[in-house]
Design an enzyme around this catalytic site. Structure first.
Site: not given
Length: 344
Positions: A88, A96, A98, A107, A211, A259
């Site tokens: 992400h 960086d 963020s 974010e 997985t 999975d």
């Protein structure tokens, strides 16, 4: 000998696919011009160095590994969470850190980030390193290394990491909408990866991180009951798997393993599941239905060594995504949750 021969055939197969797609790309803008599978896994962007902390912060990798191991031992589900947190971070403004900034409108506050976990692990590591080497190790380098160590602790491969990433000072929730949510088309995923310097092979291999770990039931409800407004399930789901998912996800509040076969093992069953129509997210299963990505799934589903080797290569590439402006104006945060100071 049979295993060596099989591995060789798989590598040749992948290289053939790469060559074919690089030639085809000139006639189809939705395809990428792909580099050789034999990319140097230890290559890195200018300014990064494997030996950066050898003198300035001795045993930095040891400190990070021991902390990650301590947390994952208490809660194994943190391993996939740290890998996801790293992804992400890197697909937005580059690697960086963020995603770690914790303020209104960051974010981290976006809807797509609500299920992210592992922040406390990074905070713990940062606090330890600040005692040992004040203002030396960036949060971005910590997160990148923690994702690698989480992979190893989950049974996955090890790779060398170059250091020197700066911590960004900008984090915007509106930019987080660019992170895949599990319902995008393969074309959209390819375009996103291409914009970050990654290719179709990287897309398929990095998707293999599914997985291990879990997803919310909310993210698959549309596939179970009302696919594309039909009020019917997604026809691409294996009927037996569909019944299993409907039992596990009677409401949107639960979680389900990505999975269903070996949910806690870092292995190639993710790719085998796709062949059985047992991909949990739309973005998972579409990798086997799309002609641009299916050949890679076929090449990987029976070759653990090939998957592990290429996962290492692709994770190095992911970790080396850097935004020039972010790095130029970046810093070494004292606290990963906030910038050191703000320019007037």
């Amino acid at each position: 000998m049979k295993n060596c021969a099989s591995m060789t055939i798989a590598i040749i197969s992948l290289l053939s696919i790469l060559f074919f797609m690089s030639v085809s790309a000139s006639n189809d803008r939705s395809l990428l011009t792909l580099p050789s599978l034999l990319d140097d896994a230890t290559s890195f962007e200018e300014g990064l160095s494997n030996s950066l902390y050898h003198k300035s912060c001795h045993d930095v990798e040891g400190v990070i590994f021991r902390k990650v191991m301590e947390w994952v031992k208490k809660d194994p589900s943190l391993a996939p969470s740290l890998i996801r947190l790293h992804f992400h971070d890197c697909v937005l403004r580059g690697c960086d850190a963020s995603i770690l900034l914790n303020h209104s409108g960051s974010e981290r506050s976006a809807d797509v980030s609500k299920s992210l976990r592992g922040f406390q692990v990074i905070d713990d590591i940062k606090a330890e390193l600040e005692k040992k080497c004040p203002r030396t190790v960036s949060c971005a380098d910590i997160l990148t290394t923690a994702a690698r160590d989480a992979t190893v602790l989950a049974g996955g491969p090890f790779w060398s990491i170059p250091f020197g990433r700066k911590d960004g000072r900008i984090s915007l929730a509106k930019e987080a909408t660019n992170v895949p949510m599990g319902r995008e088309s393969v074309t959209k995923l390819i375009e996103l990866f291409e914009s970050k310097g990654l290719n179709v092979l990287d897309l398929v291999v990095l998707s293999g991180a599914h997985t291990i770990g879990r997803s919310t039931c909310e993210s698959v409800q549309h596939r179970l009951y009302n696919y594309k407004g039909t009020k019917k399930p997604d026809p691409s789901i294996n009927p037996v798997y569909l019944n299993y998912l409907r039992k596990k996800c009677r409401s949107t509040s639960g979680n389900v393993f990505l999975d269903a076969t070996t949910p806690k093992a870092f292995d190639i069953h993710y790719f085998r599941n796709l062949k059985k129509k047992m991909g949990l997210l739309s973005t998972d299963q579409s990798l086997y239905s799309d002609l641009r990505t299916k050949p890679f799934v076929n090449a990987l589903f029976n070759e653990s060594s090939l998957f592990f080797n290429q996962f290492s290569v692709s994770m190095v590439k992911l970790g080396n995504i850097l935004d020039a402006k972010s790095q130029e104006k970046g810093e070494i945060r004292i606290n990963c949750n906030r910038v050191n100071y703000r320019h007037v």
